[in-house]
Design a protein around this motif. Structure first.
Motif, PDB file in Angstrom:
ATOM      1  N   GLU A  87       0.818  -1.212   0.000  1.00 19.18           N
ATOM      2  CA  GLU A  87       0.000   0.000   0.000  1.00 19.18           C
ATOM      3  C   GLU A  87       0.851   1.260   0.000  1.00 19.18           C
ATOM      4  O   GLU A  87       0.505   2.256  -0.636  1.00 19.18           O
ATOM      5  CB  GLU A  87      -0.949  -0.007   1.203  1.00 19.18           C
ATOM      6  CG  GLU A  87      -2.098  -0.980   1.060  1.00 19.18           C
ATOM      7  CD  GLU A  87      -2.903  -0.751  -0.226  1.00 19.18           C
ATOM      8  OE1 GLU A  87      -3.166   0.420  -0.555  1.00 19.18           O
ATOM      9  OE2 GLU A  87      -3.258  -1.742  -0.888  1.00 19.18           O
ATOM     10  N   ARG A  90       2.083   1.665  -3.437  1.00 11.46           N
ATOM     11  CA  ARG A  90       0.974   2.015  -4.328  1.00 11.46           C
ATOM     12  C   ARG A  90       0.677   3.508  -4.292  1.00 11.46           C
ATOM     13  O   ARG A  90       0.343   4.118  -5.319  1.00 11.46           O
ATOM     14  CB  ARG A  90      -0.261   1.216  -3.911  1.00 11.46           C
ATOM     15  CG  ARG A  90      -1.438   1.310  -4.858  1.00 11.46           C
ATOM     16  CD  ARG A  90      -2.517   0.363  -4.383  1.00 11.46           C
ATOM     17  NE  ARG A  90      -3.712   0.430  -5.200  1.00 11.46           N
ATOM     18  CZ  ARG A  90      -4.783  -0.332  -4.998  1.00 11.46           C
ATOM     19  NH1 ARG A  90      -4.792  -1.201  -4.010  1.00 11.46           N
ATOM     20  NH2 ARG A  90      -5.826  -0.223  -5.777  1.00 11.46           N
ATOM     21  N   THR A 118       3.614  -9.291 -10.505  1.00 12.57           N
ATOM     22  CA  THR A 118       3.153  -8.630  -9.296  1.00 12.57           C
ATOM     23  C   THR A 118       3.779  -7.245  -9.195  1.00 12.57           C
ATOM     24  O   THR A 118       4.866  -7.007  -9.713  1.00 12.57           O
ATOM     25  CB  THR A 118       3.508  -9.470  -8.052  1.00 12.57           C
ATOM     26  OG1 THR A 118       2.907  -8.887  -6.897  1.00 12.57           O
ATOM     27  CG2 THR A 118       5.016  -9.547  -7.845  1.00 12.57           C
ATOM     28  N   THR A 120       2.872  -2.691  -8.101  1.00 15.31           N
ATOM     29  CA  THR A 120       1.882  -1.623  -8.077  1.00 15.31           C
ATOM     30  C   THR A 120       1.601  -1.056  -9.470  1.00 15.31           C
ATOM     31  O   THR A 120       0.451  -0.759  -9.803  1.00 15.31           O
ATOM     32  CB  THR A 120       2.337  -0.495  -7.139  1.00 15.31           C
ATOM     33  OG1 THR A 120       3.650  -0.044  -7.518  1.00 15.31           O
ATOM     34  CG2 THR A 120       2.394  -0.982  -5.700  1.00 15.31           C
ATOM     35  N   LEU A 123      -0.312  -3.618 -11.466  1.00 13.82           N
ATOM     36  CA  LEU A 123      -1.713  -3.673 -11.055  1.00 13.82           C
ATOM     37  C   LEU A 123      -2.531  -2.602 -11.778  1.00 13.82           C
ATOM     38  O   LEU A 123      -3.675  -2.851 -12.186  1.00 13.82           O
ATOM     39  CB  LEU A 123      -1.828  -3.498  -9.544  1.00 13.82           C
ATOM     40  CG  LEU A 123      -3.246  -3.595  -8.964  1.00 13.82           C
ATOM     41  CD1 LEU A 123      -3.856  -4.965  -9.230  1.00 13.82           C
ATOM     42  CD2 LEU A 123      -3.222  -3.296  -7.462  1.00 13.82           C
ATOM     43  N   SER A 141       0.198 -12.716  -9.432  1.00 14.38           N
ATOM     44  CA  SER A 141      -0.365 -11.796  -8.444  1.00 14.38           C
ATOM     45  C   SER A 141      -1.845 -12.087  -8.242  1.00 14.38           C
ATOM     46  O   SER A 141      -2.633 -12.021  -9.194  1.00 14.38           O
ATOM     47  CB  SER A 141      -0.187 -10.340  -8.900  1.00 14.38           C
ATOM     48  OG  SER A 141      -0.972  -9.468  -8.110  1.00 14.38           O
ATOM     49  N   THR A 142      -2.241 -12.390  -7.008  1.00 13.52           N
ATOM     50  CA  THR A 142      -3.658 -12.608  -6.743  1.00 13.52           C
ATOM     51  C   THR A 142      -4.434 -11.300  -6.877  1.00 13.52           C
ATOM     52  O   THR A 142      -5.623 -11.309  -7.170  1.00 13.52           O
ATOM     53  CB  THR A 142      -3.868 -13.207  -5.354  1.00 13.52           C
ATOM     54  OG1 THR A 142      -3.342 -12.312  -4.360  1.00 13.52           O
ATOM     55  CG2 THR A 142      -3.170 -14.554  -5.233  1.00 13.52           C
ATOM     56  N   ARG A 143      -3.765 -10.176  -6.662  1.00  8.47           N
ATOM     57  CA  ARG A 143      -4.420  -8.870  -6.851  1.00  8.47           C
ATOM     58  C   ARG A 143      -4.767  -8.662  -8.331  1.00  8.47           C
ATOM     59  O   ARG A 143      -5.867  -8.213  -8.670  1.00  8.47           O
ATOM     60  CB  ARG A 143      -3.526  -7.740  -6.359  1.00  8.47           C
ATOM     61  CG  ARG A 143      -3.435  -7.608  -4.842  1.00  8.47           C
ATOM     62  CD  ARG A 143      -2.680  -6.337  -4.478  1.00  8.47           C
ATOM     63  NE  ARG A 143      -2.718  -6.062  -3.050  1.00  8.47           N
ATOM     64  CZ  ARG A 143      -1.780  -6.448  -2.183  1.00  8.47           C
ATOM     65  NH1 ARG A 143      -0.731  -7.131  -2.611  1.00  8.47           N
ATOM     66  NH2 ARG A 143      -1.897  -6.162  -0.902  1.00  8.47           N
ATOM     67  N   SER A 146      -7.621 -10.881  -9.286  1.00 12.23           N
ATOM     68  CA  SER A 146      -8.887 -10.381  -8.760  1.00 12.23           C
ATOM     69  C   SER A 146      -9.456  -9.260  -9.624  1.00 12.23           C
ATOM     70  O   SER A 146     -10.660  -9.200  -9.886  1.00 12.23           O
ATOM     71  CB  SER A 146      -8.695  -9.892  -7.322  1.00 12.23           C
ATOM     72  OG  SER A 146      -9.890  -9.381  -6.792  1.00 12.23           O
ATOM     73  N   LEU A 167       0.827 -10.723  -1.517  1.00 10.87           N
ATOM     74  CA  LEU A 167      -0.179 -11.537  -2.201  1.00 10.87           C
ATOM     75  C   LEU A 167       0.281 -11.991  -3.582  1.00 10.87           C
ATOM     76  O   LEU A 167      -0.526 -12.144  -4.504  1.00 10.87           O
ATOM     77  CB  LEU A 167      -1.522 -10.794  -2.288  1.00 10.87           C
ATOM     78  CG  LEU A 167      -2.169 -10.451  -0.940  1.00 10.87           C
ATOM     79  CD1 LEU A 167      -3.518  -9.767  -1.153  1.00 10.87           C
ATOM     80  CD2 LEU A 167      -2.326 -11.690  -0.064  1.00 10.87           C
TER      81      LEU A 167
END
Length: 269
Positions: A87, A90, A118, A120, A123, A141-143, A146, A167
């Motif tokens: 975070e 990010r 994986t 920021t 993502l 990356s599970t993020r 998702s 994650l």
């Protein structure tokens, strides 16, 4: 009149001292936002922006969107010993990461198979990829998974152990699960880049990054300018192992020369 002269001299001295402190802090941190610099110096953001404009004119720093970069000479580079939380990363230089993701999105064409690392910035790219039709996507990356789970495109995750807080998925099983894949592009996330290579904090994640790279026709690294001339514990790859480098500002001359010398396409968002 004498009093006024003394006051003006004192003001110039305080300004010079404050600007010298800003340069020292930027050289140590690599990148700092205007807000952080203002809080540290105990002055307004307007004053900091004025200082940074003057310092950039003298070649002491380089301004970026929302902050500034310290400029190191020669081969000097900063070492990041500890990985900030996801975070925290990010929030850092978020606008630049969004611009990088938008530029990287333009490299993708319908019908491609892509891998997203994986990280920021990656993502942010995943959020954009969700609107491109006819893709196949694989990630560690599970993020990322998702974000893409409700898109029309199939998304796959590698097998393996989930790393807490990050994650991401790592381990030998993750590496082995990539052997039968083939990707048009792998979008690589990194924590730093120097003329010697691309770096990451985690040895476990680095192993999976290398496995992705081995299965990709093209490797595209995504990196905001706060990571220029910064190292971490693990060197993921040499510059020559990357085909393109997407960033939000031009690298300094030494880093740019190293990238060009190794055949890396530099794409500034």
């Amino acid at each position: 009149m004498k009093t006024i002269i003394i006051a003006m001299a004192g003001s110039r001295s305080r300004t010079a001292s404050r600007q010298a402190d800003l340069v020292a802090r930027l050289n140590q941190a690599g990148f700092m936002s205007v807000g952080d610099l203002a809080d540290t110096a105990g002055v307004s953001e307007i004053t900091v922006r004025r200082d940074l404009a003057e310092l950039e004119r003298t070649g002491a720093v380089r301004r970026t969107h929302g902050g500034a970069l310290g400029l190191r000479r020669g081969d000097a580079s900063a070492f990041d010993a500890e990985e900030p939380s996801f975070e925290a990363r990010r929030r850092r230089n978020g606008a630049a990461k969004t611009r990088i993701a938008r530029t990287a999105e333009r490299l993708i064409e319908p019908g491609m198979s892509i891998a997203i690392d994986t990280g920021t910035t990656t993502l942010e790219l995943a959020r954009l990829v969700a609107r491109i039709a006819d893709l196949q996507v694989v990630s560690n990356s599970t993020r990322v998974a998702s974000v893409l789970a409700n898109s029309a495109n199939p998304v796959y995750v590698v097998a393996g152990r989930v790393r807490d807080r990050e994650l991401s998925i790592y381990g030998q099983r993750a590496v082995d699960s990539l052997r039968d894949y083939s990707f048009d592009i792998f979008f690589l996330g990194i924590s730093g880049i120097t003329a010697d290579g691309l770096y990451d904090y985690s040895p476990e994640d680095a192993e999976v990054k290398r496995a992705f790279m081995a299965r990709a026709t093209r490797v595209v690294a995504l990196c905001d300018s706060a990571k220029f001339n910064r190292k971490a514990m693990v060197r993921v790859a040499e510059p020559a192992e990357v085909h393109a480098f997407v960033c939000d500002a031009k690298p300094d001359q030494a880093l740019a020369r190293a990238l060009v010398r190794n055949g890396v396409e530099v794409i500034v968002s």
